[in-house]
Design a protein around this motif. Structure first.
Motif, PDB file in Angstrom:
ATOM      1  N   LEU A  11       0.848  -1.183   0.000  1.00  0.00           N
ATOM      2  CA  LEU A  11       0.000   0.000   0.000  1.00  0.00           C
ATOM      3  C   LEU A  11       0.888   1.239   0.000  1.00  0.00           C
ATOM      4  O   LEU A  11       1.746   1.393   0.882  1.00  0.00           O
ATOM      5  CB  LEU A  11      -0.901   0.012   1.231  1.00  0.00           C
ATOM      6  N   CYS A  12       0.711   2.102  -0.970  1.00  0.00           N
ATOM      7  CA  CYS A  12       1.519   3.313  -1.109  1.00  0.00           C
ATOM      8  C   CYS A  12       0.630   4.534  -0.898  1.00  0.00           C
ATOM      9  O   CYS A  12      -0.439   4.630  -1.506  1.00  0.00           O
ATOM     10  CB  CYS A  12       2.146   3.386  -2.500  1.00  0.00           C
ATOM     11  N   ARG A  13       1.085   5.458  -0.076  1.00  0.00           N
ATOM     12  CA  ARG A  13       0.281   6.651   0.188  1.00  0.00           C
ATOM     13  C   ARG A  13       0.560   7.703  -0.887  1.00  0.00           C
ATOM     14  O   ARG A  13       1.148   8.757  -0.644  1.00  0.00           O
ATOM     15  CB  ARG A  13       0.557   7.206   1.581  1.00  0.00           C
ATOM     16  N   GLU A  38      -5.995   8.955  -1.504  1.00  0.00           N
ATOM     17  CA  GLU A  38      -4.574   9.213  -1.319  1.00  0.00           C
ATOM     18  C   GLU A  38      -3.717   7.965  -1.379  1.00  0.00           C
ATOM     19  O   GLU A  38      -2.508   8.037  -1.160  1.00  0.00           O
ATOM     20  CB  GLU A  38      -4.334   9.897   0.033  1.00  0.00           C
ATOM     21  N   TRP A  39      -4.295   6.818  -1.700  1.00  0.00           N
ATOM     22  CA  TRP A  39      -3.559   5.560  -1.629  1.00  0.00           C
ATOM     23  C   TRP A  39      -3.623   4.794  -2.940  1.00  0.00           C
ATOM     24  O   TRP A  39      -4.567   4.937  -3.721  1.00  0.00           O
ATOM     25  CB  TRP A  39      -4.121   4.678  -0.521  1.00  0.00           C
ATOM     26  N   TRP A  78       6.501   9.823   0.150  1.00  0.00           N
ATOM     27  CA  TRP A  78       5.326   9.111   0.654  1.00  0.00           C
ATOM     28  C   TRP A  78       5.736   7.757   1.241  1.00  0.00           C
ATOM     29  O   TRP A  78       6.673   7.121   0.778  1.00  0.00           O
ATOM     30  CB  TRP A  78       4.292   8.908  -0.450  1.00  0.00           C
ATOM     31  N   LEU A 165      -7.820   5.476   3.123  1.00  0.00           N
ATOM     32  CA  LEU A 165      -7.543   4.184   2.498  1.00  0.00           C
ATOM     33  C   LEU A 165      -8.828   3.394   2.294  1.00  0.00           C
ATOM     34  O   LEU A 165      -9.605   3.198   3.229  1.00  0.00           O
ATOM     35  CB  LEU A 165      -6.578   3.369   3.359  1.00  0.00           C
TER      36      LEU A 165
END
Length: 276
Positions: A11-13, A38-39, A78, A165
């Protein structure tokens, strides 16, 4: 949860457009999809944590995912959260820039096997509420006979909904890698990320530089200093990962080397081929 197969999610913000360039450099085939405002989520197509032939030792899934998370997060503004699970354990690794990754582990039956301080560091790095969210996270570190490792990870994700998320339907901790891959492949707007060679790596890296918000870190003394640090850190990390047959950490070293070299080349090209 004893029969739970091995699986993982990254999971990348950041939005998929921002994640895509660095995801290419992992040299792994993955599906990339949006996971809220945002994810983004990356779902591996393969299973690099499995042994690939006789005499080759399988690499633990947590080590593979930890290396990937570090590779994506280093030098990026991030954070990256790796979720992983197998028949015996489940847990997470949070990587953010050059800071030491933080993680937590639960046994298959949900028994906590990590440090409480890790949850507080986790909350601070993601900007979570220092009271309500931290209380919810600390509940995950206390014994609960009704909670297994899968439910612990889902509890973690429930707290992260406060950051925006939202995982696509079907992408849940505890599912098999094959199930996750199949679900990811049919998501709306999903992209397939795969290694296209160093020429494509250069192109996507330069695209990321041009469209990024790094400002003075892109050119000038700061950019050169960051590139030098990346080169100095990347080579020994790549060699260490190769010796240990750790694909994740070798990938982290390769990404550092690529970012450092491309940073210097980009700086020189924009400066009219002046000496470094």
């Amino acid at each position: 949860m004893n029969a739970t197969p091995t699986g993982a999610l990254l999971l990348c913000r950041a939005d998929p457009e921002t994640v895509r360039p660095l995801a290419h450099l992992l040299r792994e085939q993955m599906f990339l999809a949006r996971a809220g405002e945002e994810w983004s989520v990356l779902v591996p197509e393969g299973k690099p944590w499995r042994s690939t032939g006789p005499g080759q030792e399988a690499e633990p899934v947590d080590r593979v995912l930890g290396g990937w998370a570090a590779a994506l997060a280093v030098g990026s503004p991030w954070p990256v959260l790796a979720l992983w699970w197998d028949a015996d354990r489940a847990g997470y690794t949070l990587a953010a820039g050059f800071r030491r990754p933080v993680g937590y582990v639960w046994l298959a039956d949900g028994t906590p096997a990590g440090e409480d301080e890790a949850m507080r560091t986790f909350a601070a790095r993601l900007g979570l509420d220092p009271v309500l969210d931290v209380q919810a996270l600390e509940e995950l570190t206390r014994p609960d006979p009704e909670a297994d490792a899968r439910s612990r990870l889902r509890g973690l994700l429930a707290v992260l909904t406060h950051t925006g998320l939202t995982l696509p339907a079907g992408l849940l901790p505890g599912e098999s890698a094959d199930r996750l891959r199949g679900v990811a492949a049919v998501q709306r707007g999903v992209e397939r990320v795969e290694w296209g060679g160093w020429r494509d790596a250069v192109r996507v890296e330069l695209d990321a530089v041009e469209s990024g918000r790094l400002g003075p870190w892109v050119r000038g003394p700061r950019a050169r200093a960051v590139a030098a640090v990346q080169l100095a850190a990347g080579l020994p990390l790549l060699l260490w990962g190769a010796r240990r047959r750790s694909g994740g950490w070798a990938a982290a070293g390769a990404v550092l080397l690529a970012q450092g070299a491309l940073g210097l080349l980009y700086e020189r090209a924009r400066a009219g081929a002046e000496p470094f």
